[in-house]
Design a protein around this motif. Sequence first.
Motif, PDB file in Angstrom:
ATOM      1  N   PHE A 214     -10.011   0.604  -4.029  1.00 34.86           N
ATOM      2  CA  PHE A 214     -10.249  -0.086  -4.820  1.00 34.86           C
ATOM      3  C   PHE A 214      -9.868  -1.619  -4.593  1.00 34.86           C
ATOM      4  O   PHE A 214      -9.336  -2.187  -4.044  1.00 34.86           O
ATOM      5  CB  PHE A 214      -9.324   0.725  -5.663  1.00 34.86           C
ATOM      6  CG  PHE A 214      -9.956   1.826  -5.944  1.00 34.86           C
ATOM      7  CD1 PHE A 214     -10.517   2.398  -6.752  1.00 34.86           C
ATOM      8  CD2 PHE A 214      -8.578   2.319  -5.651  1.00 34.86           C
ATOM      9  CE1 PHE A 214     -11.424   3.759  -6.735  1.00 34.86           C
ATOM     10  CE2 PHE A 214      -8.657   4.351  -5.827  1.00 34.86           C
ATOM     11  CZ  PHE A 214      -9.744   4.828  -6.895  1.00 34.86           C
ATOM     12  N   LEU A 215     -11.099  -2.358  -5.929  1.00 33.83           N
ATOM     13  CA  LEU A 215     -10.425  -3.930  -6.146  1.00 33.83           C
ATOM     14  C   LEU A 215      -9.716  -4.247  -7.007  1.00 33.83           C
ATOM     15  O   LEU A 215      -9.145  -5.145  -6.780  1.00 33.83           O
ATOM     16  CB  LEU A 215     -12.323  -4.237  -6.265  1.00 33.83           C
ATOM     17  CG  LEU A 215     -13.402  -4.028  -5.530  1.00 33.83           C
ATOM     18  CD1 LEU A 215     -14.882  -4.919  -6.014  1.00 33.83           C
ATOM     19  CD2 LEU A 215     -12.718  -4.370  -4.042  1.00 33.83           C
ATOM     20  N   GLN A 216      -9.298  -3.262  -7.544  1.00 29.22           N
ATOM     21  CA  GLN A 216      -7.986  -3.636  -8.357  1.00 29.22           C
ATOM     22  C   GLN A 216      -7.206  -2.766  -8.766  1.00 29.22           C
ATOM     23  O   GLN A 216      -7.336  -1.160  -9.427  1.00 29.22           O
ATOM     24  CB  GLN A 216      -8.544  -3.699 -10.111  1.00 29.22           C
ATOM     25  CG  GLN A 216     -10.139  -4.698 -10.052  1.00 29.22           C
ATOM     26  CD  GLN A 216     -10.964  -4.589 -12.129  1.00 29.22           C
ATOM     27  OE1 GLN A 216     -10.696  -2.997 -11.912  1.00 29.22           O
ATOM     28  NE2 GLN A 216     -10.874  -5.726 -12.202  1.00 29.22           N
TER      29      GLN A 216
ATOM     30  N   ILE B  90      -8.907  12.643  -8.908  1.00 30.08           N
ATOM     31  CA  ILE B  90      -9.293  11.690 -10.197  1.00 30.08           C
ATOM     32  C   ILE B  90      -9.310  10.174  -8.742  1.00 30.08           C
ATOM     33  O   ILE B  90     -10.311   9.761  -8.538  1.00 30.08           O
ATOM     34  CB  ILE B  90      -8.599  10.832 -11.093  1.00 30.08           C
ATOM     35  CG1 ILE B  90      -8.339  12.071 -12.069  1.00 30.08           C
ATOM     36  CG2 ILE B  90      -9.278   9.647 -12.138  1.00 30.08           C
ATOM     37  CD1 ILE B  90      -7.830  12.178 -13.217  1.00 30.08           C
ATOM     38  N   LEU B  91      -8.641   9.469  -8.064  1.00 36.60           N
ATOM     39  CA  LEU B  91      -8.797   8.626  -7.026  1.00 36.60           C
ATOM     40  C   LEU B  91      -9.652   8.697  -6.408  1.00 36.60           C
ATOM     41  O   LEU B  91     -10.513   7.930  -6.162  1.00 36.60           O
ATOM     42  CB  LEU B  91      -7.454   8.230  -7.262  1.00 36.60           C
ATOM     43  CG  LEU B  91      -6.332   7.541  -7.730  1.00 36.60           C
ATOM     44  CD1 LEU B  91      -5.076   7.602  -6.995  1.00 36.60           C
ATOM     45  CD2 LEU B  91      -6.983   6.188  -8.922  1.00 36.60           C
ATOM     46  N   LYS B  92      -9.591  10.514  -6.072  1.00 34.81           N
ATOM     47  CA  LYS B  92     -10.635  10.661  -5.087  1.00 34.81           C
ATOM     48  C   LYS B  92     -11.818  10.268  -4.429  1.00 34.81           C
ATOM     49  O   LYS B  92     -13.202   9.672  -4.368  1.00 34.81           O
ATOM     50  CB  LYS B  92     -10.196  12.089  -3.592  1.00 34.81           C
ATOM     51  CG  LYS B  92      -8.415  11.231  -3.660  1.00 34.81           C
ATOM     52  CD  LYS B  92      -8.223  12.749  -2.215  1.00 34.81           C
ATOM     53  CE  LYS B  92      -6.963  12.867  -1.614  1.00 34.81           C
ATOM     54  NZ  LYS B  92      -6.614  14.111  -1.036  1.00 34.81           N
ATOM     55  N   ASN B  93     -11.883  10.683  -5.939  1.00 38.06           N
ATOM     56  CA  ASN B  93     -13.608  11.439  -7.137  1.00 38.06           C
ATOM     57  C   ASN B  93     -14.128  10.041  -7.107  1.00 38.06           C
ATOM     58  O   ASN B  93     -15.043   9.924  -6.824  1.00 38.06           O
ATOM     59  CB  ASN B  93     -13.114  11.987  -8.169  1.00 38.06           C
ATOM     60  CG  ASN B  93     -13.159  13.245  -8.143  1.00 38.06           C
ATOM     61  OD1 ASN B  93     -13.062  13.981  -6.863  1.00 38.06           O
ATOM     62  ND2 ASN B  93     -12.631  14.222  -8.899  1.00 38.06           N
TER      63      ASN B  93
ATOM     64  N   LEU C  96       2.556   5.296  -4.726  1.00 42.24           N
ATOM     65  CA  LEU C  96       2.347   3.908  -4.924  1.00 42.24           C
ATOM     66  C   LEU C  96       1.514   3.694  -3.601  1.00 42.24           C
ATOM     67  O   LEU C  96       0.643   2.053  -3.975  1.00 42.24           O
ATOM     68  CB  LEU C  96       3.441   3.350  -4.658  1.00 42.24           C
ATOM     69  CG  LEU C  96       4.337   3.454  -6.245  1.00 42.24           C
ATOM     70  CD1 LEU C  96       5.884   2.945  -6.097  1.00 42.24           C
ATOM     71  CD2 LEU C  96       3.991   2.785  -7.255  1.00 42.24           C
ATOM     72  N   SER C  97       1.743   4.541  -2.326  1.00 38.19           N
ATOM     73  CA  SER C  97       0.413   3.716  -1.327  1.00 38.19           C
ATOM     74  C   SER C  97      -0.785   3.606  -1.678  1.00 38.19           C
ATOM     75  O   SER C  97      -1.770   3.734  -0.763  1.00 38.19           O
ATOM     76  CB  SER C  97       0.732   5.473  -0.726  1.00 38.19           C
ATOM     77  OG  SER C  97       0.158   6.611  -0.819  1.00 38.19           O
ATOM     78  N   TRP C  98      -1.273   4.179  -2.550  1.00 41.41           N
ATOM     79  CA  TRP C  98      -2.723   3.516  -2.895  1.00 41.41           C
ATOM     80  C   TRP C  98      -2.662   2.398  -3.284  1.00 41.41           C
ATOM     81  O   TRP C  98      -4.154   1.925  -3.121  1.00 41.41           O
ATOM     82  CB  TRP C  98      -3.135   4.751  -4.397  1.00 41.41           C
ATOM     83  CG  TRP C  98      -3.749   5.802  -4.229  1.00 41.41           C
ATOM     84  CD1 TRP C  98      -2.882   7.458  -3.830  1.00 41.41           C
ATOM     85  CD2 TRP C  98      -4.577   6.893  -4.082  1.00 41.41           C
ATOM     86  NE1 TRP C  98      -3.440   8.136  -3.222  1.00 41.41           N
ATOM     87  CE2 TRP C  98      -4.767   7.932  -3.139  1.00 41.41           C
ATOM     88  CE3 TRP C  98      -6.486   6.496  -3.731  1.00 41.41           C
ATOM     89  CZ2 TRP C  98      -5.725   8.443  -2.814  1.00 41.41           C
ATOM     90  CZ3 TRP C  98      -7.391   7.407  -3.467  1.00 41.41           C
ATOM     91  CH2 TRP C  98      -7.040   8.532  -2.709  1.00 41.41           C
ATOM     92  N   LEU C  99      -1.934   1.566  -3.903  1.00 44.61           N
ATOM     93  CA  LEU C  99      -2.051   0.203  -3.991  1.00 44.61           C
ATOM     94  C   LEU C  99      -2.609  -0.205  -2.288  1.00 44.61           C
ATOM     95  O   LEU C  99      -3.052  -1.388  -2.368  1.00 44.61           O
ATOM     96  CB  LEU C  99      -0.533  -0.571  -4.301  1.00 44.61           C
ATOM     97  CG  LEU C  99      -0.150   0.090  -6.070  1.00 44.61           C
ATOM     98  CD1 LEU C  99       1.509  -0.651  -5.791  1.00 44.61           C
ATOM     99  CD2 LEU C  99      -0.509  -0.886  -6.512  1.00 44.61           C
ATOM    100  N   GLU C 100      -1.727  -0.239  -1.638  1.00 47.84           N
ATOM    101  CA  GLU C 100      -2.468  -0.743  -0.196  1.00 47.84           C
ATOM    102  C   GLU C 100      -3.391   0.677   0.241  1.00 47.84           C
ATOM    103  O   GLU C 100      -4.733  -0.725   0.979  1.00 47.84           O
ATOM    104  CB  GLU C 100      -0.961  -0.892   0.991  1.00 47.84           C
ATOM    105  CG  GLU C 100      -1.608  -1.040   2.037  1.00 47.84           C
ATOM    106  CD  GLU C 100      -0.666  -1.357   2.777  1.00 47.84           C
ATOM    107  OE1 GLU C 100      -0.448  -1.383   4.180  1.00 47.84           O
ATOM    108  OE2 GLU C 100       1.086   0.166   2.747  1.00 47.84           O
ATOM    109  N   ASP C 101      -3.313   1.821   0.756  1.00 50.81           N
ATOM    110  CA  ASP C 101      -4.493   2.219   1.109  1.00 50.81           C
ATOM    111  C   ASP C 101      -5.404   3.076   0.592  1.00 50.81           C
ATOM    112  O   ASP C 101      -5.683   3.821   0.841  1.00 50.81           O
ATOM    113  CB  ASP C 101      -3.477   3.585   1.951  1.00 50.81           C
ATOM    114  CG  ASP C 101      -2.429   2.596   2.965  1.00 50.81           C
ATOM    115  OD1 ASP C 101      -2.303   2.335   3.175  1.00 50.81           O
ATOM    116  OD2 ASP C 101      -1.617   4.016   2.846  1.00 50.81           O
ATOM    117  N   SER C 102      -5.637   2.348  -0.421  1.00 50.48           N
ATOM    118  CA  SER C 102      -7.279   2.559  -0.964  1.00 50.48           C
ATOM    119  C   SER C 102      -8.859   1.334  -1.321  1.00 50.48           C
ATOM    120  O   SER C 102      -8.170   0.407  -0.447  1.00 50.48           O
ATOM    121  CB  SER C 102      -6.601   3.149  -2.547  1.00 50.48           C
ATOM    122  OG  SER C 102      -7.394   1.737  -3.103  1.00 50.48           O
TER     123      SER C 102
END
Length: 304
Positions: free
Chosen positions: A221-223, A249-252, A213-219
């Motif tokens: 990505f636009l979506q 996958i997200l980091k790639n 869930l931290s990727w919602l804030e700390d990435s």
Amino acid sequence: MVRVDFWKNPIALEEMTPEDKYFYLYLLTNSNTTQIGIYRMTKKQMAFDLGYSIETVQSLMERFTLHHKLIRYNPITRELAIKNWGKDNLQKGGKPVMDCIKTELKDVEDTSLISYVAEAITKEEIRSLYESFCKQDGEKEISDQADDDTYPETECEELDDSFVPGDTVLGQQPGIENNPEIEDQTQDVKEIVEFWDNNGFGLSNINAKLQLLSWLEDSSFLQPKAVILKAMAIACANNKRKLNYIVGILKNWENESLLTIEEIDSYHENPRPVPKNKHSTESFPAGRAIPDEVNLDLSAGEDW
């Protein structure tokens, strides 16, 4: 406050890198610190203060949570707790100190962090004050459940030594009603958690859910919600239902600057060609080349 014996601590001497020490001193001394050892801080703010990237801060947070086990962080409420704060800083009581502690404890949304810090407090008077806030929260939860039989049950036990929030409910995080920023993310959080729970990633693995869930804030990505769900779907398709596979996958995608679903889909439909090294693939005949105009008689000089 930083004690001078910090530099004699076996963990600091033997296990921490210079970067670890710098980061830990920052956590102990930044402007958001409080008397109780629990404070709000976003990873973006940490990155700005330290001059680091978000990825570096994320890596350090995971190291201090899972390896050193010196902090806990709730990415939903943005609250950070320092395990040994009470042992190092709460040695003296008195009314002014107790009043300050009480006031600050009232503002903590994730009360499991209060229990976490209380474990290391040696002064009985102060530890009892911390524990009283945990009991109050537990009594309130029981009362709420009595009023509404459909209220979801929460996890009551720690699953491991890593962060497990005591009052986190599916799609219903601590203090949402008082935090518009978190309220905006409620639906995104609910969809990701439901996908996780319904597709065999592990119902009880709350720490992994929170890290995802931290990727919602700390990435970048636009979506972010749509991208996270797509990565989870790929993990399911490949039967790799693990956090590190999804994060890989997200980091790639971030490394390839694929920030929207459209860019990701386009990339996978038309993958970029991998340049070939001509020198490594092209073959050459051994020896000197023979000019085309030369008529070579291989039988010349042979006796039959």
